[in-house]
Scaffold this motif. Structure first.
Motif, short mmCIF file in Angstrom:
data_model
loop_
_atom_site.label_atom_id
_atom_site.label_comp_id
_atom_site.label_asym_id
_atom_site.label_seq_id
_atom_site.Cartn_x
_atom_site.Cartn_y
_atom_site.Cartn_z
N TRP A 67 78.78 101.50 21.18
CA TRP A 67 80.07 101.12 21.74
C TRP A 67 81.12 101.18 20.64
N GLN A 68 82.30 101.61 21.02
CA GLN A 68 83.35 101.81 20.02
C GLN A 68 84.69 101.39 20.62
N CYS A 69 85.55 100.84 19.78
CA CYS A 69 86.87 100.42 20.22
C CYS A 69 87.69 101.63 20.71
N ASN A 70 88.26 101.51 21.91
CA ASN A 70 89.05 102.62 22.46
C ASN A 70 90.35 102.86 21.69
N ASN A 71 90.70 101.91 20.88
CA ASN A 71 91.93 102.00 20.11
C ASN A 71 91.72 102.69 18.77
N LEU A 72 90.46 103.02 18.48
CA LEU A 72 90.12 103.52 17.15
C LEU A 72 90.87 104.81 16.81
N TYR A 73 90.83 105.77 17.72
CA TYR A 73 91.50 107.05 17.45
C TYR A 73 92.56 107.34 18.50
N ARG A 74 93.32 106.34 18.87
CA ARG A 74 94.33 106.52 19.91
C ARG A 74 95.36 107.57 19.47
N ILE A 75 95.78 107.49 18.23
CA ILE A 75 96.67 108.51 17.68
C ILE A 75 95.82 109.48 16.88
N LYS A 76 95.92 110.76 17.24
CA LYS A 76 95.06 111.77 16.62
C LYS A 76 95.26 111.82 15.10
#
Ligand code: ZN
Length: 69
Positions: free
Chosen positions: A33-42
């Motif tokens: 599981w990984q935070c959806n905010n981790l790579y929100r901006i490429k």
């Protein structure tokens, strides 16, 4: 650093929902599981929270609910 709520996992760092991901490894799939905010901006890391293996997550949530009885 993980908060669990039955089927949803929330990031304790930024409050985003964690998403379930699969990694293909030589032994098969590794679920985590990984935070959806981790790579929100490429190209930019949005959240510094680490991913967590599903097994560890379930172990921890089981331990926590057991400890609170
Ligand atoms: Zn986060």
């Amino acid at each position: 650093m993980i908060l669990t709520l039955i089927t949803k996992v929330f990031c304790a760092e930024c409050g985003s929902v964690f998403g379930r991901k699969n990694w293909m490894i030589s032994l098969g799939k590794r679920k985590f599981w990984q935070c959806n905010n981790l790579y929100r901006i490429k190209g930019q890391i949005g959240c510094l929270n680490n991913h967590i293996d599903e097994e560890i997550l379930y172990e921890n949530s089981w331990t926590t609910s057991r400890a609170s009885i």
